[in-house]
Design a protein around this motif. Structure first.
Motif, PDB file in Angstrom:
ATOM      1  N   GLY B 129       0.827  -1.214   0.000  1.00 17.31           N
ATOM      2  CA  GLY B 129       0.000   0.000   0.000  1.00 17.31           C
ATOM      3  C   GLY B 129       0.854   1.253   0.000  1.00 17.31           C
ATOM      4  N   ALA B 130       1.890   1.252   0.811  1.00 13.67           N
ATOM      5  CA  ALA B 130       2.733   2.449   0.918  1.00 13.67           C
ATOM      6  C   ALA B 130       3.503   2.693  -0.381  1.00 13.67           C
ATOM      7  CB  ALA B 130       3.693   2.314   2.094  1.00 13.67           C
ATOM      8  N   LEU B 131       4.007   1.621  -0.989  1.00 11.80           N
ATOM      9  CA  LEU B 131       4.748   1.788  -2.247  1.00 11.80           C
ATOM     10  C   LEU B 131       3.813   2.293  -3.345  1.00 11.80           C
ATOM     11  CD1 LEU B 131       7.030  -1.413  -2.309  1.00 11.80           C
ATOM     12  CD2 LEU B 131       7.624   0.897  -1.540  1.00 11.80           C
ATOM     13  N   GLU B 132       2.621   1.719  -3.380  1.00 17.03           N
ATOM     14  CA  GLU B 132       1.645   2.100  -4.410  1.00 17.03           C
ATOM     15  C   GLU B 132       1.198   3.546  -4.244  1.00 17.03           C
ATOM     16  OE1 GLU B 132      -2.320   3.168  -5.299  1.00 17.03           O
ATOM     17  OE2 GLU B 132      -1.959   2.223  -3.362  1.00 17.03           O
ATOM     18  N   ARG B 133       1.053   3.982  -3.004  1.00 16.39           N
ATOM     19  CA  ARG B 133       0.600   5.371  -2.760  1.00 16.39           C
ATOM     20  C   ARG B 133       1.676   6.398  -3.085  1.00 16.39           C
ATOM     21  NH1 ARG B 133      -1.500   2.888   1.758  1.00 16.39           N
ATOM     22  NH2 ARG B 133       0.138   3.711   3.096  1.00 16.39           N
ATOM     23  N   TYR B 134       2.899   5.931  -3.281  1.00 12.07           N
ATOM     24  CA  TYR B 134       3.970   6.774  -3.802  1.00 12.07           C
ATOM     25  C   TYR B 134       4.306   7.939  -2.877  1.00 12.07           C
ATOM     26  CZ  TYR B 134       6.894   7.509  -7.897  1.00 12.07           C
ATOM     27  OH  TYR B 134       7.962   7.560  -8.763  1.00 12.07           O
ATOM     28  N   HIS B 135       4.495   7.617  -1.594  1.00  9.07           N
ATOM     29  CA  HIS B 135       4.916   8.671  -0.660  1.00  9.07           C
ATOM     30  C   HIS B 135       6.265   9.220  -1.114  1.00  9.07           C
ATOM     31  CE1 HIS B 135       1.702   7.884   2.177  1.00  9.07           C
ATOM     32  NE2 HIS B 135       1.933   6.588   2.026  1.00  9.07           N
ATOM     33  N   GLU B 136       6.373  10.522  -1.156  1.00  8.74           N
ATOM     34  CA  GLU B 136       7.501  11.152  -1.828  1.00  8.74           C
ATOM     35  C   GLU B 136       8.837  10.915  -1.122  1.00  8.74           C
ATOM     36  OE1 GLU B 136       7.186  15.388  -2.473  1.00  8.74           O
ATOM     37  OE2 GLU B 136       9.260  15.404  -3.161  1.00  8.74           O
ATOM     38  N   ASN B 137       8.811  10.847   0.202  1.00  9.40           N
ATOM     39  CA  ASN B 137      10.077  10.808   0.948  1.00  9.40           C
ATOM     40  C   ASN B 137      10.245   9.487   1.701  1.00  9.40           C
ATOM     41  OD1 ASN B 137      10.478  13.699   0.324  1.00  9.40           O
ATOM     42  ND2 ASN B 137       8.653  13.870   1.597  1.00  9.40           N
ATOM     43  N   PHE B 138       9.701   8.434   1.131  1.00  5.61           N
ATOM     44  CA  PHE B 138       9.564   7.153   1.813  1.00  5.61           C
ATOM     45  C   PHE B 138      10.649   6.166   1.377  1.00  5.61           C
ATOM     46  CE2 PHE B 138       7.861   2.832   1.817  1.00  5.61           C
ATOM     47  CZ  PHE B 138       7.237   2.716   3.048  1.00  5.61           C
ATOM     48  N   PRO B 185      12.463  -8.012  -3.856  1.00  5.74           N
ATOM     49  CA  PRO B 185      12.813  -6.878  -4.721  1.00  5.74           C
ATOM     50  C   PRO B 185      11.933  -6.828  -5.979  1.00  5.74           C
ATOM     51  CG  PRO B 185      14.804  -7.905  -3.890  1.00  5.74           C
ATOM     52  CD  PRO B 185      13.657  -8.796  -3.477  1.00  5.74           C
ATOM     53  N   ALA B 186      11.650  -8.003  -6.570  1.00 12.20           N
ATOM     54  CA  ALA B 186      10.822  -8.017  -7.773  1.00 12.20           C
ATOM     55  C   ALA B 186       9.409  -7.535  -7.462  1.00 12.20           C
ATOM     56  CB  ALA B 186      10.781  -9.427  -8.368  1.00 12.20           C
ATOM     57  N   ILE B 187       8.920  -7.890  -6.279  1.00  7.96           N
ATOM     58  CA  ILE B 187       7.587  -7.428  -5.873  1.00  7.96           C
ATOM     59  C   ILE B 187       7.598  -5.907  -5.717  1.00  7.96           C
ATOM     60  CG2 ILE B 187       5.930  -7.458  -3.952  1.00  7.96           C
ATOM     61  CD1 ILE B 187       6.665 -10.477  -3.632  1.00  7.96           C
ATOM     62  N   ALA B 188       8.673  -5.384  -5.148  1.00  7.88           N
ATOM     63  CA  ALA B 188       8.786  -3.928  -5.015  1.00  7.88           C
ATOM     64  C   ALA B 188       8.857  -3.270  -6.392  1.00  7.88           C
ATOM     65  CB  ALA B 188      10.009  -3.571  -4.175  1.00  7.88           C
TER      66      ALA B 188
END
Lengths: 102, 319, 396
Positions: B129-138, B185-188
């Motif tokens: 969820g966090a990766l998909e939401r594309y938090h800018e400084n994450f 890593p591939a999932i990311a």
């Protein structure tokens, strides 16, 4: 409190000691000396040391201090747990792990 | 701007940060812990101008027994499976406070840190969820010691095939872990984020520069870090860095980056050392027979070649 | 939405009114998951952000668990934070609900109370919030749309008060309140600004004062840490009433920790929580009209429980008929009934306490239900201690 019955008071902190939100100040684990976990200590042969810094870099506990002009890294035995990574990684093999006398 | 072109201050042997660590001594990690070593180097590379969020686990427990903390930067732990969600929330808070002028007009990296279980098993939903939401400084760091070490060496989806753990024990009917490591890593990468990388504490400059790059690139980043555990792997404490090196040099843990979808192999291993040299010092593999090792080696080479092929094919970035 | 600046009542769905109130509170981060099941509260908030009417970050998380996790993160960053949930969603986030009070994060969460599975049911009762009763949040129940609107603003003021610093759950009945259109007077924006200044705190993640939050508390300190949170919650009671009074001074609408209705001279007092209190009031009116000595108490502040105010409010009653909207499986009483009984047990003048569970999973509660309850209380035997317990209307 009923004084007739002894209860084991394990508490180390009073409620009034606790900070808002159960927080801690930064870097305060330094108050806890992990050196007594050690069964062997690293001893550096400064004559062979080339000041490469791998002992400093690879120490999981960050116990080596850069001595700057003296061109070597000194171990802080207050924290060194004696894992032996520094001795194993030293390219000049100038760190020896010496068993601690009990 | 392409993420690969984003500039950052590189660490070299000459510019290695010699100041005090960002993770203080006195933490309760085991002797020779490779995970806390990786964490110490990563934190050192970032300095102190960032915020850290930990998942429950070894690195959280050993650094934060009340009333002490090893962390030198603002740090927050909430629970096991939600570090990515918490860090996303911290970033959202920082973003709005910055927009309102309540914080200086400067990006603050927010680094979520979890073990392999917190990342690949119980926390994978929050991470996705966090990766998909594309938090800018994450930035998300998975410190992969290949099992649930904090609770007594139970298998996770990151436990390698053949490793004996307390819930994948070797026995007369078992070779230990019966499944292959899930490719995190591939999932990311599948989340189309600008930066994914693997890292190893033995290759400290590579490791430290990767988190610097992750912090410099706007958008989420995922770092999958090899974290040797002498306790859980039943290995001598002094071998943590050695095993990190052998893992890369035997191809079982390749070092690579994926920038805007483009795979880049950081360390080509044309002449791998025999896998047995990596497996042998670790008690968790002691029961394996030579044919088992051959089977694992075949798979390791296949996965390595796959990364090589990906790195050799040019990908025009979509974004 | 320009009409909401008027001081005249506006007909609006209560969920939307709450979102408008949260906008008036100038919330800075909303992290929410819109299903399991949800209301229009966060949908409308995302509209307000999308339209530029609210300068906030809307974090569309992938689950309720992550919703509250992200809220703890943004609150820890120092941002005014809101979320909303209900039912299964609250169950999923329950683990995190219990952590926020220790961290002293003043998050406001609207819970549109609904039944929990199984069977699957999305309608109103209190089984969601009663299941997390001991979580440590301040818990307030709104009974009308107006109250839900006002309390949405008051909630931030209470939670963020320097003497409180606790998360707050604003309960409102799912569907029977959240989805109804009611006439609502919106607090004027300029007055809200004065009543609720921007959230400023040093209790946050701060690069200049880098605290660590969420430490391990071993056996040597866990008991003290839990009691510390408990004391903070208990201590908030007087501040809740103080802030209710300040709100009344500014906006003219007075709220109390325990609300009473026609309790003077009442032999039987019905005890309710939530929107059925409105129905109960009508029932009391009708019963009073035919000479029944009946009154009503509705508990507005559920946690910390207003012990003193409650005991004072029921003083002199012969019978308490406590209504529960949740079944405590394996125990012959609902949770509100049990708590009231425990509170009154040591009182010199102890009323007879009966407990009635009704309105589960969206089953209608009518005036007749309250008349039925009063009939049941009257038909109890001579033993003053032996109260009744019944699941009203259950077909066996």
């Amino acid at each position: 409190m009923n004084k007739k019955v002894d209860i084991v008071m394990e508490a180390a902190f009073k409620i009034s000691d606790l900070p808002l939100g159960f927080t801690a100040k930064p870097g305060t684990t330094r108050k806890f000396k992990t050196g007594d976990w050690r069964s062997a200590r690293p001893v550096l042969d400064r004559a062979k040391c080339v000041y490469c810094g791998f002992c400093y870099i690879y120490c999981p506990d960050g116990v080596y201090r850069d001595m700057g002009a003296e061109k070597y890294y000194q171990v802080d035995l207050d924290y060194c747990k004696g894992c032996g990574i520094c001795a194993h990684e030293c390219p000049k093999k100038c760190i020896q792990m010496i068993i601690e006398e009990v | 701007m392409k993420s690969a072109e984003v500039q950052f201050e590189k660490i070299t042997p000459k510019t290695f940060p010699k100041g005090p660590d960002s993770l203080a001594s006195g933490h309760r990690a085991c002797q020779g812990c490779g995970e806390v070593l990786a964490l110490r180097l990563l934190m050192k590379a970032l300095g102190r101008d960032f915020m850290a969020v930990s998942a429950t686990g070894c690195m959280e427990v050993c650094t934060s027994p009340f009333p002490q903390s090893a962390w030198e930067m603002p740090w927050l732990h909430v629970a096991f499976e939600n570090a990515a969600a918490v860090a996303g929330g911290v970033d959202a808070g920082n973003v709005i406070l910055r927009r309102k002028g309540k914080l200086p007009d400067k990006r603050i990296p927010v680094v979520a840190i979890g073990g392999d279980g917190a990342t690949a098993d119980i926390g994978i939903q929050a991470l996705s969820g966090a990766l998909e939401r594309y938090h800018e400084n994450f930035i998300y760091i998975c410190l992969d010691n290949e099992a649930y070490m904090n609770t007594g060496i139970q298998r996770s989806s990151q436990t390698p095939f053949g490793a004996s753990t307390t819930t994948s024990p070797a026995g007369s009917h078992s070779k230990g872990q019966s499944t292959w490591k899930k490719n995190m890593p591939a999932i990311a990468v599948a989340h189309n984020i600008p930066y994914v990388a693997t890292g190893s504490p033995a290759f400290h400059l590579d490791l430290m520069n990767k988190i610097r790059r992750a912090a410099a690139i706007p958008g989420p980043a995922y770092l999958h870090i090899y974290a040797p555990c002498p306790t859980g792997w039943r290995m001598k404490a002094e071998l943590s860095v050695e095993s990190s090196r052998l893992a890369v040099n035997s191809r079982i843990f390749p070092l690579y980056e994926v920038i805007d979808g483009q795979y880049i192999l950081n360390k080509k291993v044309d002449q791998p050392i025999p896998l047995v040299e990596y497996l042998k010092p670790q008690g968790r593999f002691r029961h394996l027979m030579s044919e088992d090792i051959a089977k694992i080696e075949e798979r390791v080479n296949h996965e390595y070649e796959y990364i090589v092929k990906l790195s050799e094919s040019f990908v025009e970035p979509l974004f | 939405m320009s009409s909401i600046n008027s001081t005249k009542p506006v007909g609006i769905e209560v969920s939307l009114a709450i979102a408008e109130a949260v906008k008036l509170a100038e919330v800075e981060v909303v992290a929410a998951y819109p299903i399991t099941p949800q209301t229009h509260i966060v949908e409308h908030l995302s509209d307000l952000v999308a339209n530029g009417e609210l300068n906030a970050e809307y974090v569309p998380v992938e689950s309720e668990h992550s919703a509250l996790s992200a809220c703890i993160g943004s609150s820890a960053a120092g941002a005014r934070t809101f979320t909303s949930t209900s039912s299964q969603g609250l169950m999923l986030m329950a683990e995190i609900v219990f952590i926020a009070p220790m961290l002293r994060m003043p998050i406001v969460m609207a819970v549109a109370n609904r039944a929990i599975s199984g069977p699957l049911n999305i309608w109103n009762d209190h089984s969601d919030v009663m299941s997390i009763r001991d979580c440590g949040w301040i818990q307030i129940f709104a009974e009308t749309g107006q109250e839900a609107t006002d309390l949405s603003i008051i909630a931030f003021r209470i939670a963020e008060d320097k003497n409180v610093m606790m998360p707050l759950i604003l309960n409102l009945d799912g569907f029977t309140l959240s989805h109804f259109i009611e006439p609502i007077i919106f607090p004027e924006a300029d007055k809200v600004k004065k009543f609720l200044p921007p959230y400023e705190t040093s209790h946050k993640l701060d690069l200049n004062n880098p605290l660590s939050f969420g430490l391990l508390g071993g056996p040597e300190v866990y008991t003290e840490a839990r009691r510390d949170t408990d004391l903070a919650l208990l201590n908030s009671r007087s501040h809740v009433q103080r802030i209710f009074d300040e709100f009344a001074g500014a906006f003219g609408r007075q709220y109390r920790l325990v609300e009473t209705y026609k309790t003077e001279g009442a032999e039987t007092i019905i005890v309710t929580i939530g929107s059925i209190s409105e129905t109960a009031m009508s029932a009391v009116d009708e019963m009073r009209a035919v000479g029944e000595k009946v009154g009503l108490i509705h508990i507005r502040l559920w946690r910390p429980f207003p012990v003193v105010e409650f005991r004072a409010a029921v003083a002199g009653a012969k019978n308490l008929a406590v209504v529960d909207r949740h079944i405590s499986m394996g125990f012959p009483e609902g949770p509100v009934g049990t708590e009231v009984r425990a509170l009154m047990y040591h009182e010199k003048e102890r009323p007879r306490i009966s407990n009635y569970v009704l309105g589960l999973g969206g089953r209608d509660v009518t005036r007749n239900h309250f008349k039925y309850i009063v009939e049941q209380v009257k038909s109890l035997g001579a033993d003053k201690r032996q109260g009744g317990y019944e699941m009203v209307g259950v077909l066996e």
